[in-house]
Motif scaffolding. Structure first.
Motif, mmCIF file in Angstrom:
data_model
loop_
_atom_site.group_PDB
_atom_site.id
_atom_site.type_symbol
_atom_site.label_atom_id
_atom_site.label_comp_id
_atom_site.label_asym_id
_atom_site.label_seq_id
_atom_site.Cartn_x
_atom_site.Cartn_y
_atom_site.Cartn_z
ATOM 1 N N LEU A 156 -45.346 92.449 -75.314
ATOM 2 C CA LEU A 156 -45.976 91.426 -74.481
ATOM 3 C C LEU A 156 -45.795 91.691 -73.000
ATOM 4 O O LEU A 156 -44.678 91.878 -72.508
ATOM 5 C CB LEU A 156 -45.455 90.030 -74.842
ATOM 6 C CG LEU A 156 -45.723 89.565 -76.271
ATOM 7 C CD1 LEU A 156 -45.323 88.094 -76.442
ATOM 8 C CD2 LEU A 156 -47.184 89.758 -76.696
ATOM 9 N N MET A 213 -50.279 92.575 -75.877
ATOM 10 C CA MET A 213 -51.108 91.494 -75.344
ATOM 11 C C MET A 213 -50.582 91.088 -73.984
ATOM 12 O O MET A 213 -49.367 91.130 -73.749
ATOM 13 C CB MET A 213 -51.029 90.259 -76.259
ATOM 14 C CG MET A 213 -51.887 90.346 -77.496
ATOM 15 S SD MET A 213 -51.501 88.974 -78.622
ATOM 16 C CE MET A 213 -53.029 88.104 -78.570
ATOM 17 N N SER A 260 -50.126 85.379 -79.702
ATOM 18 C CA SER A 260 -49.322 86.585 -79.898
ATOM 19 C C SER A 260 -48.376 86.429 -81.088
ATOM 20 O O SER A 260 -48.197 87.356 -81.883
ATOM 21 C CB SER A 260 -48.545 86.940 -78.625
ATOM 22 O OG SER A 260 -47.716 85.875 -78.225
ATOM 23 N N ARG A 315 -50.426 86.742 -84.250
ATOM 24 C CA ARG A 315 -50.734 88.153 -84.515
ATOM 25 C C ARG A 315 -49.547 88.843 -85.198
ATOM 26 O O ARG A 315 -49.705 89.590 -86.156
ATOM 27 C CB ARG A 315 -51.103 88.834 -83.197
ATOM 28 C CG ARG A 315 -51.364 90.319 -83.250
ATOM 29 C CD ARG A 315 -52.714 90.611 -83.897
ATOM 30 N NE ARG A 315 -52.960 92.050 -83.976
ATOM 31 C CZ ARG A 315 -52.472 92.851 -84.909
ATOM 32 N NH1 ARG A 315 -51.704 92.366 -85.856
ATOM 33 N NH2 ARG A 315 -52.745 94.140 -84.904
ATOM 34 N N ASN A 328 -52.090 83.252 -74.388
ATOM 35 C CA ASN A 328 -51.697 84.129 -75.508
ATOM 36 C C ASN A 328 -50.288 83.890 -76.062
ATOM 37 O O ASN A 328 -49.718 84.787 -76.664
ATOM 38 C CB ASN A 328 -51.822 85.613 -75.103
ATOM 39 C CG ASN A 328 -53.260 86.090 -75.181
ATOM 40 O OD1 ASN A 328 -54.086 85.466 -75.826
ATOM 41 N ND2 ASN A 328 -53.561 87.198 -74.524
ATOM 42 N N THR A 357 -49.673 88.153 -71.566
ATOM 43 C CA THR A 357 -49.332 86.742 -71.707
ATOM 44 C C THR A 357 -48.997 86.144 -70.346
ATOM 45 O O THR A 357 -48.617 86.858 -69.420
ATOM 46 C CB THR A 357 -48.085 86.536 -72.611
ATOM 47 O OG1 THR A 357 -46.985 87.262 -72.069
ATOM 48 C CG2 THR A 357 -48.333 86.981 -74.043
#
Ligand code: GDP
Length: 152
Positions: free
Chosen positions: A98, A127, A140, A143, A136, A129
């Motif tokens: 992240l 991702m 996240s 995911r 997200n 964030t």
């Protein structure tokens, strides 16, 4: 029928990247910039004991997009994890990278660089964030959890 399962998910990364804020946001839905001032100063990578990693199903490795050193450390966090913990079947623990604080304009790490880093170091995905802007955060974790459940 609904079944519930409890998953242990680790959140690691250098000091001040936003880990506590992330967990607080995910659990309580709030961002409080005065919530906690981490121990003071920039903590860098420290090797963790196996006990900490034991029984975990997934891991979030976080860095701060305004601090390139914190991305470099993610390689060490990931290696430490992989050297000390694995799934019961011997596979590595699913790990998401992240890129936090993407609300800040003082970014020093490009998306291209993060993509490359993520692939080279065996992350399932990365991702951007922002705990501050609530970007997200639940996505996240979703995911990561999808990935964890697909291994079962
Ligand atoms: P930790 O040491 O990794 O647990 O980091 P903290 O959660 O204590 O956060 C460190 C600092 O960064 C705090 O002042 C937070 O308010 C701030 N912070 C965390 N996430 C974000 C973010 O997404 N954007 C911005 N601008 N600041 C953030």
């Amino acid at each position: 029928m609904m079944t519930e399962c409890l998953l242990k998910v680790l959140v690691v990364g250098d000091g001040n990247v936003g880990k506590s804020s992330f967990v607080h946001r995910y659990v309580h839905g709030q961002f409080n910039k005065d919530y906690k001032m981490t121990m003071g100063g920039q903590e860098r990578f420290i090797s963790m004991t196996r006990i900490y990693y034991k029984g975990s199903s997934g891991c979030v490795v976080m860095f701060d997009v305004t601090n390139a050193d914190s991305l470099v450390s993610c390689r060490l966090w990931k290696r430490d994890l992989d050297s000390k913990a694995m799934l019961p079947d011997g596979k590595p623990i699913p790990c998401i990278l992240l890129a936090n604080k993407c609300d800040l304009s003082a970014r020093t790490v490009s998306a291209e660089c993060i993509s490359k880093f993520s692939e080279e170091n065996g992350f399932l995905a990365w991702m951007e964030t922002s705990v501050k802007d609530n970007k997200n955060i639940s996505e996240s974790i979703r995911r990561l959890v999808e990935e964890i459940l697909s291994f079962r």
